[in-house]
Design a protein around this motif. Structure first.
Motif, PDB file in Angstrom:
ATOM      1  N   UNK A  20       0.802  -1.231   0.000  1.00 24.69           N
ATOM      2  CA  UNK A  20       0.000   0.000   0.000  1.00 24.69           C
ATOM      3  C   UNK A  20       0.833   1.279   0.000  1.00 24.69           C
ATOM      4  N   UNK A  21       2.109   1.191   0.393  1.00 22.63           N
ATOM      5  CA  UNK A  21       2.950   2.391   0.310  1.00 22.63           C
ATOM      6  C   UNK A  21       3.163   2.813  -1.141  1.00 22.63           C
ATOM      7  N   UNK A  22       2.863   1.921  -2.078  1.00 20.75           N
ATOM      8  CA  UNK A  22       3.034   2.244  -3.502  1.00 20.75           C
ATOM      9  C   UNK A  22       1.767   2.815  -4.135  1.00 20.75           C
ATOM     10  N   UNK A  23       0.715   2.962  -3.351  1.00 22.75           N
ATOM     11  CA  UNK A  23      -0.524   3.564  -3.887  1.00 22.75           C
ATOM     12  C   UNK A  23      -0.249   4.982  -4.396  1.00 22.75           C
ATOM     13  N   UNK A  24      -0.749   5.283  -5.584  1.00 18.95           N
ATOM     14  CA  UNK A  24      -0.689   6.653  -6.101  1.00 18.95           C
ATOM     15  C   UNK A  24      -2.093   7.257  -6.024  1.00 18.95           C
ATOM     16  N   UNK A  25      -2.172   8.569  -6.202  1.00 14.77           N
ATOM     17  CA  UNK A  25      -3.492   9.214  -6.212  1.00 14.77           C
ATOM     18  C   UNK A  25      -4.345   8.667  -7.358  1.00 14.77           C
ATOM     19  N   UNK A  26      -3.702   8.378  -8.492  1.00 12.55           N
ATOM     20  CA  UNK A  26      -4.459   7.848  -9.642  1.00 12.55           C
ATOM     21  C   UNK A  26      -5.112   6.517  -9.262  1.00 12.55           C
ATOM     22  N   UNK A  27      -4.395   5.689  -8.507  1.00 15.24           N
ATOM     23  CA  UNK A  27      -4.968   4.401  -8.090  1.00 15.24           C
ATOM     24  C   UNK A  27      -6.080   4.583  -7.059  1.00 15.24           C
ATOM     25  N   UNK A  28      -5.897   5.580  -6.197  1.00 16.46           N
ATOM     26  CA  UNK A  28      -6.924   5.885  -5.201  1.00 16.46           C
ATOM     27  C   UNK A  28      -8.233   6.272  -5.906  1.00 16.46           C
ATOM     28  N   UNK A  29      -8.105   7.114  -6.918  1.00 10.65           N
ATOM     29  CA  UNK A  29      -9.280   7.559  -7.681  1.00 10.65           C
ATOM     30  C   UNK A  29      -9.916   6.369  -8.417  1.00 10.65           C
ATOM     31  N   UNK A  34     -16.995  10.938  -5.854  1.00 14.26           N
ATOM     32  CA  UNK A  34     -15.935  10.362  -6.696  1.00 14.26           C
ATOM     33  C   UNK A  34     -16.328  10.357  -8.178  1.00 14.26           C
ATOM     34  N   UNK A  35     -17.629  10.331  -8.440  1.00 12.99           N
ATOM     35  CA  UNK A  35     -18.051  10.333  -9.850  1.00 12.99           C
ATOM     36  C   UNK A  35     -17.690  11.657 -10.540  1.00 12.99           C
ATOM     37  N   UNK A  36     -17.433  12.695  -9.727  1.00 10.60           N
ATOM     38  CA  UNK A  36     -17.059  14.012 -10.283  1.00 10.60           C
ATOM     39  C   UNK A  36     -15.546  14.278 -10.187  1.00 10.60           C
ATOM     40  N   UNK A  37     -14.802  13.310  -9.667  1.00 10.21           N
ATOM     41  CA  UNK A  37     -13.359  13.536  -9.457  1.00 10.21           C
ATOM     42  C   UNK A  37     -12.561  12.616 -10.385  1.00 10.21           C
ATOM     43  N   UNK A  38     -11.677  13.218 -11.202  1.00 10.22           N
ATOM     44  CA  UNK A  38     -10.855  12.392 -12.096  1.00 10.22           C
ATOM     45  C   UNK A  38      -9.381  12.388 -11.713  1.00 10.22           C
ATOM     46  N   UNK A  39      -8.987  13.379 -10.915  1.00  3.35           N
ATOM     47  CA  UNK A  39      -7.600  13.405 -10.431  1.00  3.35           C
ATOM     48  C   UNK A  39      -7.570  14.231  -9.151  1.00  3.35           C
ATOM     49  N   UNK A  40      -6.478  14.121  -8.425  1.00  8.24           N
ATOM     50  CA  UNK A  40      -6.333  14.877  -7.173  1.00  8.24           C
ATOM     51  C   UNK A  40      -5.154  15.838  -7.291  1.00  8.24           C
ATOM     52  N   UNK A  41      -5.302  17.056  -6.787  1.00  8.07           N
ATOM     53  CA  UNK A  41      -4.159  17.971  -6.785  1.00  8.07           C
ATOM     54  C   UNK A  41      -3.085  17.482  -5.817  1.00  8.07           C
ATOM     55  N   UNK A  42      -1.861  17.888  -6.097  1.00  2.00           N
ATOM     56  CA  UNK A  42      -0.732  17.448  -5.275  1.00  2.00           C
ATOM     57  C   UNK A  42      -0.707  18.203  -3.932  1.00  2.00           C
ATOM     58  N   UNK A  43      -0.607  17.442  -2.864  1.00  2.00           N
ATOM     59  CA  UNK A  43      -0.472  18.025  -1.519  1.00  2.00           C
ATOM     60  C   UNK A  43       0.767  17.399  -0.875  1.00  2.00           C
ATOM     61  N   UNK A  44       1.624  18.218  -0.303  1.00  2.00           N
ATOM     62  CA  UNK A  44       2.832  17.704   0.338  1.00  2.00           C
ATOM     63  C   UNK A  44       2.716  17.739   1.854  1.00  2.00           C
ATOM     64  N   UNK A  45       3.584  16.981   2.505  1.00  2.00           N
ATOM     65  CA  UNK A  45       3.667  17.008   3.974  1.00  2.00           C
ATOM     66  C   UNK A  45       5.113  17.336   4.339  1.00  2.00           C
ATOM     67  N   UNK A  46       5.295  18.266   5.254  1.00  2.00           N
ATOM     68  CA  UNK A  46       6.640  18.519   5.787  1.00  2.00           C
ATOM     69  C   UNK A  46       6.618  18.168   7.275  1.00  2.00           C
TER      70      UNK A  46
END
Ligand SMILES: NC(=O)CC[C@H](N)C(=O)O
Length: 373
Positions: free
Chosen positions: A104-113, A252-264
């Protein structure tokens, strides 16, 4: 010594689950109890549950039964997982789909969507009563919160993993999976939001987090579990009061991608350039996993103010696992136009920020969203 469960039961369960791997490797036929045939009266009475398999330790395999921590995740395919827990057929008509086979550490946002869209699609079908997602535990808390925010259905959605691979002595995946199907098939779970069934407990996918990385009792919510599942019965004791699923404004039916959010991640003696690197990589928001109450080092404040003034959102969370970050405590959020993550840990705040940013980048709206979800 077994801490929480009987040794005999654990060993039997480990052996049953180990059959999955034996069959995968071609070591012999599975001893699965016969499932009720589709179309029969017995099958018609039972709820229909779809298991979406994505990998993780629950599908993991090690070289030896003594390997509880040294193994390869995402090895056993969904049909073998299902065949290894024949008790599920008494609870529901179960069928499986292999969506991914990854740690699961390899999950990308595209896979989540992609996963979210498949869950939504399935739950719109009259012949699907609940969905179970088998998942690695490392980012299970992100996926469970994401689905809680974006899938517009009251039907049960259960995310499940395990801490020991299917081949281990006392493998925990089989019971966790049976419990997940039990919850997904139960009327009591309708409307409870996405749940996580691990170690006999039913947790809210919204606030559960992985708190220890080697034992079966790995998942914890500071607000307590929703209930328990024992011997095929669910016991709910509380409900999630936050907006989720059908009461969510996200779909989710209206979401095709997620914007990038970082964590510091906050610590002493930080490097201001890390924030610039996030912005240059395209982060639309940075979750600051600050120290203590979401505190920010004096020498970083100007950097964060500068980033905000150039358009990137700043969301204050904390590296401390429990508690709350409150607005204008530690830092003047109103003055700097920052948002606080409230009780959400940095990983959860990242998911909510990404989902919220699909609709708005107004900081007042974002703060409202962080209070309500
Ligand atoms: N217990 C686990 O599932 C961890 C295995 C792996 N790192 C994953 O998250 O998929």
């Amino acid at each position: 010594m077994f801490s929480s469960r009987s040794g005999a039961a654990l060993t039997a369960r480990g052996a049953v689950f180990a059959l999955a791997l034996a069959s995968t490797l071609g070591a012999g036929p599975l001893l699965a109890r016969e499932m009720p045939e589709a179309g029969t009266a017995a099958a018609a009475k039972k709820p229909n549950v779809v298991i979406l398999a994505t990998g993780g330790t629950i599908a993991g395999a090690g070289a030896d039964a003594a390997n509880s921590a040294t193994y390869t995740a995402a090895k056993v395919p969904v049909d073998k997982l299902i065949a290894a827990v024949p008790q599920m057929s008494a609870v529901a008509n179960v069928r499986g789909e292999q969506v991914f086979q990854i740690a699961s550490e390899s999950f990308t946002d595209a896979q989540l969507v992609q996963l979210g869209k498949r869950v939504s699609q399935l739950l719109k079908q009259d012949d699907v009563d609940g969905v179970v997602i088998t998942h690695g535990t490392d980012t299970l808390e992100e996926t469970s919160f994401f689905l809680d925010l974006v899938v517009k259905s009251d039907k049960p959605i259960v995310v499940v993993g395990s801490m020991r691979p299917s081949t281990a002595i006392s493998a925990d995946g089989a019971l966790n999976l049976l419990d997940a199907v039990t919850v997904a098939a139960s009327k009591e779970a309708i409307g409870q939001g996405v749940t996580v069934t691990m170690n006999d407990t039913i947790q809210s996918g919204r606030d559960v987090t992985k708190r220890t990385n080697v034992v079966p009792s790995a998942f914890f919510s500071q607000w307590g579990p929703l209930g328990m599942v024992i011997e095929g019965k669910t016991y709910f004791f509380r409900s999630l009061s936050k907006r989720h699923n059908t009461s969510s404004e996200f779909d989710i039916d209206q979401i095709d991608s997620l914007p990038l959010v970082g964590i510091v991640h906050g610590s002493g003696n930080m490097i201001p350039g890390v924030y610039d690197a996030e912005v240059q990589a395209g982060a639309k928001a940075i979750v600051n996993a600050g120290t203590g109450n979401g505190s920010v080092a004096g020498y970083l404040v100007d950097k964060l103010k500068d980033i905000r003034s150039k358009g990137t959102l700043v969301i204050r969370s904390s590296r401390v696992p429990d508690g709350l970050v409150l607005r204008n405590a530690e830092q003047p959020d109103d003055k700097y136009d920052w948002v606080v993550a409230h009780d959400l840990n940095p990983a959860k705040a990242k998911i909510l920020a990404a989902v919220a940013l699909t609709k708005t980048s107004d900081t007042k709206e974002l703060q409202r969203i962080f209070w309500e979800y």
